[in-house]
Design an enzyme around this catalytic site. Structure first.
Site, PDB file in Angstrom:
ATOM      1  N   GLU A  85     -14.689 -41.768  74.732  1.00  0.00           N
ATOM      2  CA  GLU A  85     -15.143 -42.197  73.408  1.00  0.00           C
ATOM      3  C   GLU A  85     -15.911 -43.511  73.471  1.00  0.00           C
ATOM      4  OE1 GLU A  85     -11.169 -40.311  71.356  1.00  0.00           O
ATOM      5  OE2 GLU A  85     -12.640 -41.244  70.054  1.00  0.00           O
ATOM      6  N   ASP A 142     -10.636 -36.210  61.717  1.00  0.00           N
ATOM      7  CA  ASP A 142     -10.404 -36.810  63.026  1.00  0.00           C
ATOM      8  C   ASP A 142      -9.314 -37.887  62.886  1.00  0.00           C
ATOM      9  OD1 ASP A 142     -12.781 -37.457  65.714  1.00  0.00           O
ATOM     10  OD2 ASP A 142     -10.594 -37.609  65.664  1.00  0.00           O
TER      11      ASP A 142
END
Ligand code: GLC
Length: 624
Positions: free
Chosen positions: A513, A316
């Site tokens: 997020e 990521d």
């Protein structure tokens, strides 16, 4: 040459794998897709590669961070555009396509001319690009329980992505969110591993098609492996999103035994692998204190050996930086754990230098490098990118359908099927179209940004009239009763015209997020006041909730005659009006448990103590 990519498991083998995930290992060496068939061709190429070229293939840089010519100089294997990264020439199909082509041309000028993988987060349509169809987020698609529709949505998404040339989508998110206070809940289909397994595999099939090499297909990426939705809530003085003491879940720690991890969070990866997913993204989060990005047992022993995943792992965004304080050690640990490609958006030069040092020092065996490159090149081979004379540049013929009415009709259908009717006292719904006076209240009713949510044009999304095309809920309501009923609108209900019924639209402001982590699931004070003002007039109220998760409605649940959960429907808000006026009955079923209070979280179907406001699977239809 066709690239058969999905090997057909016997149903029994898959059923047995999922059924026995509770601790008995799935068949070792179970192959995901026939990627190994490319190894002869790939090994021949690897034998010709220098260490620098191999490490280049393992490196993914952020397009906007690149200096001119660096793709060629470093022989990079991949480039991404993160959530806020758009072409400088403007956020439209043309500039995106030029950006893609210019990047590929550089790759084709390298010694071995290995084409790039260019990745984006098209998580609910090609949602970075103006004019794209933007679909409901996964939480809404989960409420449809319709795998075929999810496949269609992702097929359209793939074709909209290919219209810009781009060939890799960091989707589907096959997270199993267990605490809806997490800011990424809406990226998940459901709290149910079974439902996520079913819809996640459908999304992979939609994105990759039956042949990874077909022009309308893109490489999919199941994420975030593993347990991203199972982190425990912590009060943190700071996070990667800012220094404030708040409840945090994102990128946190999953504290559980392997059996629980296998039972709750691992299942969706098996059908995704069986569906042929070519890439998987390890999670920022940790398992019992160890970062997934550096977890050999999870990345290699479980995912690659036990589940037989033959594609490649992509880290990521700067996720490996969180492994230790020393960057070179981060690289060593993650590479040895099984990471194959590294999303090092702005540190790509440093990354290539340090990984080269690690190999030259013997700290990372070249066999591991070769294994990583083999996995990456297998996928590129399956995509036809290693074919003799391949032309990886964009095929602009895909642009003719970009954002087309036909595609918007599919998105509108997805909106309709995702709506969950939570309450309908006195059968106020469906509303009459003729001879009625309707007042629509709330800024969320006329705000494309709110109804699209995060990961829309910008990473965090944006309130207000995002400049992309679409239909707000208000516009959809007006279209539905044009010429037959009077529709008035008030953003703040300070002045409420006489009406027979009020449609009050409330909702969350866009987030993505960790910025969406919250300790409170209550409606905002502004929305609570809005509802109170409208209901003070005594008019019957239909409450429509636009949110990335169930919210605690408080008094509004009692005081509203009808309540509809509309989630984050995307650009086709008319789908909500289709149901409010009875052209279609509501069929959605909750894909998450709806809590009475935030303190009940985490609360999930199957819990011993389970007394939510609305249970998982709840949803009314008309006439009930
Ligand atoms: C983000 C997300 C991930 C996304 C990646 C690239 O931080 O965690 O889901 O694919 O970075 O934008």
């Amino acid at each position: 040459m066709s690239h058969p990519t999905a090997v057909r498991f016997s149903f029994f083998a898959i059923a047995w794998s999922i059924a026995t995930l509770g601790g008995v290992q799935v068949p070792a060496g179970a192959q995901s897709i026939e990627l190994e068939q490319y190894d002869v061709q790939v090994n021949r190429l690897i034998a010709r590669m220098t260490l620098a070229e191999k490490i280049g293939q393992m490196t993914q840089a952020e397009f906007s961070a690149l200096e001119p010519g660096e793709i060629k100089r470093l022989a990079l294997g991949s480039v991404l555009c993160g959530g806020n990264s758009d072409p400088q020439e403007g956020n439209a199909v043309g500039p995106w396509t030029e950006m893609y082509d210019s990047s590929q041309r550089q790759a084709l000028e390298t010694r071995l001319a290995i084409p790039l993988l260019f990745g984006v987060d098209a998580v609910h349509g090609h949602s970075n690009v103006l004019g794209a169809v933007i679909f409901p987020h996964n939480i809404a698609l989960g409420c449809t329980r319709d795998a075929e529709l999810v496949e269609r949505v992702n097929r359209i998404t793939a074709e909209e992505i290919r219209a810009t040339g781009i060939n890799w989508n960091f989707a589907p998110c096959v997270t199993v969110p267990r605490d809806i206070r997490w800011g990424r809940t809406y990226e998940g289909f459901s709290e149910s591993p079974e439902l996520v397994s079913q819809l996640g595999a459908a999304a992979v099939r939609g994105l990759q098609g039956s042949d990874l090499a077909s022009p309308g297909s893109v490489l999919a990426c199941a994420k975030h492996f593993v347990g991203d939705g199972g982190t425990q809530a912590e009060m943190r003085a700071s996070s990667s999103f800012g220094d404030d003491v708040q409840l945090r879940l994102d990128q946190g720690d999953v504290v559980c035994d392997l059996g629980t991890l296998r039972r709750v969070h691992l299942p969706p990866y098996i059908p995704a692998i069986e569906a042929g997913v070519g890439s998987i993204m390890p999670s920022y989060s940790s398992w019992n204190g160890v970062k997934c990005s550096g977890h050999k047992q999870l990345l290699t022993d479980v995912l690659k050996i036990e589940l037989g995943f033959q594609g490649f792992l992509i880290s990521d965004y700067n996720a490996i930086d969180q492994i230790t304080d020393d960057y070179k050690e981060c690289i060593r640990v993650s590479c040895l754990a099984g990471m194959d490609m590294f999303m090092v958006p702005t540190r790509y030069r440093e990354f290539t230098e340090k990984l080269t040092e690690l190999v030259e020092e013997g700290a990372v065996p070249e066999e591991r490098i070769d294994d990583a490159v083999r996995r990456i090149l297998r996928v590129k081979a399956a995509m036809g990118l290693l074919d003799e004379g391949v032309d990886p540049l964009a095929d602009r013929s895909w642009q003719s359908e970009f954002g087309s009415p036909e595609r918007r009709a599919v998105a509108r259908q997805a909106v309709r099927k995702s709506l969950v009717l939570l309450k309908n006292e006195g059968n106020v719904l469906p509303l009459a179209k003729e001879n009625s006076r309707i007042v629509v209240a709330g800024k969320a009713a006329d705000d494309l940004g709110i109804q699209c949510g995060g990961w829309t044009i910008d990473w965090q999304g944006k309130e207000g009239k995002v400049t992309t095309g679409g239909t707000t809920l208000l516009a959809g309501i007006r279209q539905a009763v044009a010429g037959s009923a009077q529709v008035d609108y008030t953003a703040d209900a300070n002045d409420i015209p006489q009406a027979d019924v009020a449609i009050v639209v409330v909702g969350e402001k866009p987030y993505a997020e960790g910025l969406g982590d919250t300790g409170s699931l209550r409606l905002s004070a502004e929305d609570q006041q809005l509802i109170q003002r409208v209901q003070a007039t005594g008019v019957p109220t239909v409450l429509v909730v636009l949110s990335g998760r169930p919210l605690v409605l408080g008094d509004a649940l009692e005081s509203s005659q009808s309540v509809v959960a509309a989630w984050l429907p995307g650009t086709e808000g008319a789908g909500v009006a289709d149901v409010l006026f009875g052209d279609y009955a509501p069929t959605g079923k909750l894909s998450f448990t709806w809590p009475r209070t935030a303190d009940q979280e985490p609360i999930n179907v199957g819990d011993a103590e389970y007394d939510p406001e609305f249970k998982y699977g709840f949803g009314l239809t008309y006439g009930e």
